[in-house]
Design an enzyme around this catalytic site. Sequence first.
Site, mmCIF file in Angstrom:
data_model
loop_
_atom_site.group_PDB
_atom_site.id
_atom_site.type_symbol
_atom_site.label_atom_id
_atom_site.label_comp_id
_atom_site.label_asym_id
_atom_site.label_seq_id
_atom_site.Cartn_x
_atom_site.Cartn_y
_atom_site.Cartn_z
ATOM 1 N N ASP A 203 0.845 -1.194 0.000
ATOM 2 C CA ASP A 203 0.000 0.000 0.000
ATOM 3 C C ASP A 203 0.884 1.249 0.000
ATOM 4 O OD1 ASP A 203 -3.011 0.936 0.767
ATOM 5 O OD2 ASP A 203 -1.527 2.225 1.734
ATOM 6 N N ILE A 204 0.550 2.217 -0.861
ATOM 7 C CA ILE A 204 1.315 3.459 -0.924
ATOM 8 C C ILE A 204 0.990 4.306 0.304
ATOM 9 C CG2 ILE A 204 1.762 5.559 -2.248
ATOM 10 C CD1 ILE A 204 0.904 4.054 -4.747
ATOM 11 N N GLU A 246 -4.858 2.329 -4.143
ATOM 12 C CA GLU A 246 -3.396 2.339 -4.063
ATOM 13 C C GLU A 246 -2.851 1.017 -3.518
ATOM 14 O OE1 GLU A 246 -4.835 4.448 -0.250
ATOM 15 O OE2 GLU A 246 -5.497 4.084 -2.291
#
Length: 326
Positions: A203-204, A246
């Site tokens: 996950d960003i 994301e």
Amino acid sequence: MDERLKYAPCGYVSITHEGIVTDVNQTFLDLMGYAAEELLHKHLESIMSTANKLIFHSYFYPQINLNGRVEELFISLKDKQKQTVPFILNGRRFEDDGVEVIDCVLVQMKKRIDYEQELRTAKKQIEDAYRQKEQALAKLEQIHKEIERKQSELMEMNAMLVELSVTDKLTGLKNRRYFQEKLDEQLHRYHESGQAFSLVIIDIDHFKQVNDTWGHQMGDEVLEKLAKTLTIHARSEDTAARLGGEEFVLILPHTDAAQSSKIAERLRIAVIETVWPIGSITVSSGIATVNPDDSGASLLKKADEALYASKENGRNRVTHIEDVKR
């Protein structure tokens, strides 16, 4: 309808020249989950997707009108639950008391490779028949070339549609549907062979700030670049996909907890070392390694819990679910 035809080991549908269903056997109804009244007097295209309607119009109708028959047409129909069911369709046109009728026999296909193998076998059988009928060779060769051309066009179209259906449009990675299929396959192999595999959710960090500060177009560029980074650094046997938003995911075959943590850590560092258009980007990762009690849903949930732990502990880190539960 004759009792044997009603319960034949394949589907049977009779339609008018306009495509209206006039008869259907019980085998097809059972396979698709419909009652007879739900199909009779309805257009056969009512259980087709737009793409398959195009195939039907561009191949089925011209062949029926030109040759009076259609052989080995690969087509998908929607069952009562709106699920796609692939078939091989053979059709023949004839007149019954002056009324034109088209009989269709539908054999369900389980795997695309089975379909391709059957096409190759059918092609060989046709070629053998041509050699045995020298007096009709010229006409049969012409028909054969036309069938091959249409089949090639059909397979190309099907391949394109399949690829589009499993690809994330923005990043070019595989999508969630493809990931779920691969996860199910990996679980099946695990229960057969006992060979471990791991699942990584990536996950960003602070991605909302990227969109809020730089705009969604720049956010999309970041997602695309991260997808390329994952593709470059993933192993050839790994499956990289976009879960949505994301979040990305990696399936790591033949990989235990320790190995998966090292791989995820290398990816985390690779992201840090990548040149980003907005300065720096970091990612948090959560990992779960399969055990005998796991299903696809439970494995995904554990990886998600590990990701949450990475976020809670400051982000830009890798956490295995085993570390969370210690």
